[in-house]
Design a protein around this motif. Structure first.
Motif, PDB file in Angstrom:
ATOM      1  N   THR A  73      -8.545   1.310   3.795  1.00 14.20           N
ATOM      2  CA  THR A  73      -8.237   0.559   2.408  1.00 14.20           C
ATOM      3  C   THR A  73      -7.912   1.611   1.269  1.00 14.20           C
ATOM      4  O   THR A  73      -8.559   1.484   0.293  1.00 14.20           O
ATOM      5  CB  THR A  73      -9.592  -0.323   2.205  1.00 14.20           C
ATOM      6  N   HIS A  74      -7.127   2.668   1.687  1.00 10.33           N
ATOM      7  CA  HIS A  74      -6.870   3.542   0.512  1.00 10.33           C
ATOM      8  C   HIS A  74      -5.953   2.482  -0.474  1.00 10.33           C
ATOM      9  O   HIS A  74      -5.010   1.772  -0.216  1.00 10.33           O
ATOM     10  CB  HIS A  74      -5.928   4.385   1.325  1.00 10.33           C
ATOM     11  N   ARG A 112      -5.228  -1.980   9.288  1.00 10.40           N
ATOM     12  CA  ARG A 112      -4.667  -0.961   8.435  1.00 10.40           C
ATOM     13  C   ARG A 112      -3.617  -1.870   7.546  1.00 10.40           C
ATOM     14  O   ARG A 112      -3.683  -1.441   6.311  1.00 10.40           O
ATOM     15  CB  ARG A 112      -3.858  -0.023   9.263  1.00 10.40           C
ATOM     16  N   GLN A 113      -2.636  -2.738   8.156  1.00 10.36           N
ATOM     17  CA  GLN A 113      -1.757  -3.557   7.199  1.00 10.36           C
ATOM     18  C   GLN A 113      -2.452  -4.472   6.440  1.00 10.36           C
ATOM     19  O   GLN A 113      -2.106  -4.976   5.399  1.00 10.36           O
ATOM     20  CB  GLN A 113      -1.028  -4.258   8.267  1.00 10.36           C
ATOM     21  N   VAL A 163      -3.673  -2.399   3.242  1.00 12.02           N
ATOM     22  CA  VAL A 163      -2.400  -2.216   2.468  1.00 12.02           C
ATOM     23  C   VAL A 163      -2.333  -2.918   1.341  1.00 12.02           C
ATOM     24  O   VAL A 163      -2.257  -3.033   0.180  1.00 12.02           O
ATOM     25  CB  VAL A 163      -1.255  -2.241   3.226  1.00 12.02           C
ATOM     26  N   GLU A 218      -4.124  -1.152  13.718  1.00 13.34           N
ATOM     27  CA  GLU A 218      -2.945  -1.340  12.834  1.00 13.34           C
ATOM     28  C   GLU A 218      -2.669  -2.391  12.178  1.00 13.34           C
ATOM     29  O   GLU A 218      -2.435  -2.496  11.019  1.00 13.34           O
ATOM     30  CB  GLU A 218      -1.550  -1.139  13.803  1.00 13.34           C
ATOM     31  N   THR A 234      -5.572  -2.969  -0.822  1.00 15.99           N
ATOM     32  CA  THR A 234      -5.655  -1.943  -1.785  1.00 15.99           C
ATOM     33  C   THR A 234      -4.658  -2.505  -2.944  1.00 15.99           C
ATOM     34  O   THR A 234      -4.690  -1.911  -3.906  1.00 15.99           O
ATOM     35  CB  THR A 234      -5.189  -0.776  -1.219  1.00 15.99           C
ATOM     36  N   ALA A 235      -3.448  -3.020  -2.695  1.00 15.86           N
ATOM     37  CA  ALA A 235      -2.551  -3.219  -3.726  1.00 15.86           C
ATOM     38  C   ALA A 235      -3.438  -4.373  -4.725  1.00 15.86           C
ATOM     39  O   ALA A 235      -3.066  -4.195  -5.925  1.00 15.86           O
ATOM     40  CB  ALA A 235      -1.273  -3.901  -3.078  1.00 15.86           C
TER      41      ALA A 235
END
Length: 284
Positions: free
Chosen positions: A283-284, A49-50, A53, A46, A56-57
């Motif tokens: 890393t969407h 994953r954060q 985010v 998690e 990716t941004a």
């Protein structure tokens, strides 16, 4: 006689899980398995994953603003500002002496290009922007290619095939197979399209460190390399060249990797989690 030291070691007093027993069965047959410490916990996943985010941004922001006439230093400043404003740290900055917050690699530069006020993007350039973010101690690593305006059909194909190589490598990565399956699939697709695969650099474990096991080669044979076990996190980042796979490091800065024949190169990258069914992109 030599004693073979096992990589997968269950701590004393801990009851082996079904995962432990399955990995140990592979190891008993001579398969190279990861260390148990490479299996990320739900909390670590998690956290990665954060971090992903934000990473990716950042790349989305670059994509919205990149254009002919801007310098690669402007890209670096954009990445640095966004990262800090969102409570994260740019992992590249000062890593082993790297002087900037992101890597910007144009045309024949394969990777590790250093942003500069003197490097101005031109119509027809292709550029890889490679960003690694640290959030609360967790790392996420990804890169994208950007085409500046209109470029040649050959460069367009190179960029497209490099992305397909990443996607094909992802599809080839199944739990309880080997890292070599990834490289084998990537190499076949690159060669089918008339391109070569850089051999001197590879994907890598990531998440709680910038670089960790396994090494993910983007070429090679099926059934070789480290076993893929659910819970492992690593990058796949194939570097695909229009000409020879051979590269050199620019002696002027000690970082910039360039194709030996100075023909263009392209690269895409994601951070992945091995699941029970395949890979999940973090890393969407």
């Amino acid at each position: 006689m030599f004693t073979v030291r096992k990589r997968w070691r269950v701590p004393a007093g801990v009851e082996p899980t079904a995962l432990d027993r399955k990995v140990m069965a592979f190891e008993s047959r001579g398969v190279l398995v990861p260390k148990r410490s490479l299996i990320r916990t739900p909390e670590e996943i998690e956290g990665i994953r954060q971090s992903g985010v934000i990473n990716t941004a950042i790349l989305d922001l670059v994509g919205e603003n990149i254009h002919a006439g801007m310098s690669t230093l402007e890209i670096d400043e954009m990445v640095h500002k966004y990262t800090i404003e969102h409570g994260a740290i740019p992992a590249c900055l000062n890593y082993e002496g790297f002087p900037k917050s992101v890597c910007t690699s144009i045309n024949e530069v394969v990777c590790h290009g250093i942003p500069s006020a003197k490097e101005i993007l031109k119509e027809g350039d292709i550029i890889n922007v490679d960003c690694t973010t640290i959030l609360n101690g967790f790392y996420a690593d990804a890169s994208r290619m950007f085409i500046i305006g209109k470029t040649t059909p050959q460069k367009e194909k190179l960029v497209r095939v490099a992305k397909e190589c990443l996607e094909i490598g992802m599809e080839a990565a199944k739990p309880w197979t080997c890292v070599g399956d990834i490289g084998n699939a990537i190499e076949k697709h690159a060669h089918k399209n008339g391109f070569s695969v850089v051999r001197d650099l590879c994907g890598h474990g990531v998440g709680v460190k910038f670089h960790d096991d396994p090494e993910v080669l983007h070429y090679g044979k099926k059934g070789v390399g480290m076993l893929l076990v659910p819970g492992m996190v690593f990058t796949i980042e194939p570097m695909i060249n229009m000409g020879t796979w051979k590269v050199f490091i620019d002696s002027a800065d000690g970082w910039t990797v360039v194709t030996e024949d100075e023909l263009p190169s392209a690269q895409w990258e994601h951070t992945f989690l091995v699941t029970e069914t395949g890979l999940e992109i973090l890393t969407h």
